[in-house]
Write a protein that holds these residues in place. Structure first.
Motif, PDB file in Angstrom:
ATOM      1  N   UNK A  96      84.651  -8.692  43.298  1.00 58.02           N
ATOM      2  CA  UNK A  96      84.043  -8.499  44.611  1.00 58.02           C
ATOM      3  C   UNK A  96      84.437  -7.104  45.096  1.00 58.02           C
ATOM      4  N   UNK A  97      83.452  -6.344  45.577  1.00 56.58           N
ATOM      5  CA  UNK A  97      83.701  -4.967  46.010  1.00 56.58           C
ATOM      6  C   UNK A  97      82.919  -4.690  47.283  1.00 56.58           C
ATOM      7  N   UNK A  98      83.178  -3.531  47.882  1.00 61.95           N
ATOM      8  CA  UNK A  98      82.386  -3.072  49.021  1.00 61.95           C
ATOM      9  C   UNK A  98      81.187  -2.304  48.489  1.00 61.95           C
ATOM     10  N   UNK A  99      80.016  -2.602  49.012  1.00 62.98           N
ATOM     11  CA  UNK A  99      78.800  -1.982  48.496  1.00 62.98           C
ATOM     12  C   UNK A  99      78.795  -0.469  48.712  1.00 62.98           C
ATOM     13  N   UNK A 133      83.027 -11.907  54.468  1.00 61.02           N
ATOM     14  CA  UNK A 133      83.957 -10.956  53.859  1.00 61.02           C
ATOM     15  C   UNK A 133      83.448  -9.525  53.897  1.00 61.02           C
ATOM     16  N   UNK A 134      82.126  -9.351  54.025  1.00 58.39           N
ATOM     17  CA  UNK A 134      81.559  -8.011  53.985  1.00 58.39           C
ATOM     18  C   UNK A 134      81.588  -7.410  52.595  1.00 58.39           C
ATOM     19  N   UNK A 135      81.689  -8.272  51.584  1.00 60.11           N
ATOM     20  CA  UNK A 135      81.763  -7.811  50.192  1.00 60.11           C
ATOM     21  C   UNK A 135      80.488  -8.194  49.441  1.00 60.11           C
ATOM     22  N   UNK A 136      80.335  -7.613  48.257  1.00 60.09           N
ATOM     23  CA  UNK A 136      79.258  -8.007  47.336  1.00 60.09           C
ATOM     24  C   UNK A 136      79.900  -8.428  46.018  1.00 60.09           C
ATOM     25  N   UNK A 137      79.207  -9.311  45.306  1.00 61.65           N
ATOM     26  CA  UNK A 137      79.734  -9.777  44.020  1.00 61.65           C
ATOM     27  C   UNK A 137      79.208  -8.937  42.874  1.00 61.65           C
ATOM     28  N   UNK A 138      80.050  -8.699  41.876  1.00 60.46           N
ATOM     29  CA  UNK A 138      79.625  -8.025  40.648  1.00 60.46           C
ATOM     30  C   UNK A 138      79.574  -9.058  39.533  1.00 60.46           C
ATOM     31  N   UNK A 139      78.423  -9.139  38.851  1.00 64.35           N
ATOM     32  CA  UNK A 139      78.253 -10.155  37.807  1.00 64.35           C
ATOM     33  C   UNK A 139      77.547  -9.557  36.606  1.00 64.35           C
ATOM     34  N   UNK A 140      77.557 -10.324  35.505  1.00 66.44           N
ATOM     35  CA  UNK A 140      76.817  -9.933  34.303  1.00 66.44           C
ATOM     36  C   UNK A 140      75.771 -11.001  34.024  1.00 66.44           C
ATOM     37  N   UNK A 141      74.584 -10.546  33.593  1.00 71.84           N
ATOM     38  CA  UNK A 141      73.492 -11.470  33.314  1.00 71.84           C
ATOM     39  C   UNK A 141      72.633 -10.893  32.192  1.00 71.84           C
ATOM     40  N   UNK A 142      72.048 -11.785  31.355  1.00 71.98           N
ATOM     41  CA  UNK A 142      71.131 -11.361  30.299  1.00 71.98           C
ATOM     42  C   UNK A 142      69.710 -11.531  30.815  1.00 71.98           C
ATOM     43  N   UNK A 151      74.705  -6.618  41.099  1.00 69.59           N
ATOM     44  CA  UNK A 151      75.333  -6.785  42.413  1.00 69.59           C
ATOM     45  C   UNK A 151      74.642  -7.946  43.117  1.00 69.59           C
ATOM     46  N   UNK A 152      75.418  -8.847  43.677  1.00 68.12           N
ATOM     47  CA  UNK A 152      74.864  -9.973  44.433  1.00 68.12           C
ATOM     48  C   UNK A 152      75.264  -9.796  45.891  1.00 68.12           C
ATOM     49  N   UNK A 153      74.257  -9.733  46.759  1.00 69.60           N
ATOM     50  CA  UNK A 153      74.518  -9.512  48.176  1.00 69.60           C
ATOM     51  C   UNK A 153      73.552 -10.353  49.006  1.00 69.60           C
ATOM     52  N   UNK A 154      73.700 -10.294  50.315  1.00 69.20           N
ATOM     53  CA  UNK A 154      72.858 -11.075  51.218  1.00 69.20           C
ATOM     54  C   UNK A 154      71.839 -10.160  51.886  1.00 69.20           C
ATOM     55  N   UNK A 155      70.582 -10.586  51.878  1.00 65.69           N
ATOM     56  CA  UNK A 155      69.522  -9.859  52.570  1.00 65.69           C
ATOM     57  C   UNK A 155      68.696 -10.871  53.359  1.00 65.69           C
ATOM     58  N   UNK A 156      68.785 -10.791  54.679  1.00 65.72           N
ATOM     59  CA  UNK A 156      68.006 -11.657  55.560  1.00 65.72           C
ATOM     60  C   UNK A 156      68.097 -13.133  55.143  1.00 65.72           C
TER      61      UNK A 156
END
Length: 279
Positions: A96-99, A133-142, A151-156
């Motif tokens: 989890x990081x700050x965007x 938290x004000x954070x975004x998640x970092x993930x790996x996907x195929x 990056x996984x974040x919230x939009x509306x």
């Protein structure tokens, strides 16, 4: 909205069944290429330059060119097996990081995430945790046979996944040619530039920006349609043959191949021999 990927994503021991949907769409106007003479669409065929013949789908294999003219052939079965082994894995948020720490140059494509069956509560939990938290998640996907960092974040109120480039996919700025060295800028020049920036500074409103070229191109197309300045491709006429000649040729062939005894013979009518007159 079309579902382009199904799977699950996890953070810690929380597992969320999800679906991915493309968040953006390409609205470029696609133009066809026509033959100038007859206005028929041009076909592009796959041709082997050595064999000088068109190659079908079943005659094509995939390979990696490790040096000029030398390849490693990768059979479809092995590629599909490798793809399946990786796609079956759940997507895991690894950090989890700050965007603000991610430069925009890394961002690639955007996808909306929706909860699949049984994933509503866990989806809402991750959304709330990211917002708080004000954070975004970092993930790996195929996706499409390529492992992506995302990056996984919230939009509306919706979870948004944005694929990002790996560092080795971003070219270094030192490779950019003709970058000027530090130049001496006068205070007056700098103040004038800053003033101009201040005058043009506003809040970002995406709705005020439009693709003016696309609009102009569509207007041009519509004006030509309404003015009947259109062309029609010449359809290739189906091959036809002279039915009469064909039937005649067939009948002649049949007659020619009949056994001699069954052929129709022309009958010659003999003249009747007059009877001798009685004395």
């Amino acid at each position: 909205m079309h579902t382009m990927w199904k799977g699950s994503i996890s953070f810690g021991l929380v597992n969320i069944p999800i679906k991915l949907h493309a968040a953006t769409e390409d609205k470029d106007i696609s133009l066809r290429t026509l033959h100038k003479e007859c206005h028929s669409p041009i076909k592009y065929e796959k041709v082997c330059p050595i064999c000088d013949k068109e190659v079908g789908k079943d005659d094509i294999v995939r390979a990696y060119e490790y040096t000029k003219g030398k390849f490693v052939v990768l059979p479809d079965e092995e590629l599909e097996k490798l793809k399946k082994e990786n796609e079956d894995k759940a997507v895991e948020i690894i950090d989890f990081v700050k965007i603000e720490e991610i430069d925009p140059i890394y961002f690639n494509r955007s996808y909306y995430m929706s909860p699949n069956e049984g994933g509503v509560k866990a989806y809402a939990l991750l959304r709330k945790a990211l917002e708080t938290s004000g954070k975004v998640g970092l993930a790996k996907i195929i996706i499409r046979s390529k492992e992506q960092l995302a990056v996984i974040r919230v939009l509306e109120n919706t979870l948004l996944m944005e694929t990002i480039h790996y560092p080795d996919e971003v070219r270094s700025t030192v490779d950019v040619p003709n970058i000027p060295a530090e130049e001496q800028v006068t205070k007056k020049e700098l103040d004038t530039a800053i003033l101009l920036i201040d005058q043009l500074t506003t809040d970002f409103d995406p709705d005020k920006y439009h693709d003016e070229y696309r609009t102009a191109l569509m207007n041009l197309i519509e004006s030509k349609k309404s003015g009947q300045k259109t062309v029609t491709s010449k359809m290739k006429a189906p091959q036809t043959s002279n039915v009469t000649d064909l039937m005649a040729a067939l009948q002649a062939s049949i007659d020619k191949t009949k056994p001699e005894g069954t052929r129709q013979k022309k009958t010659v009518r003999k003249r009747a021999t007059p009877k001798k007159m009685q004395a």
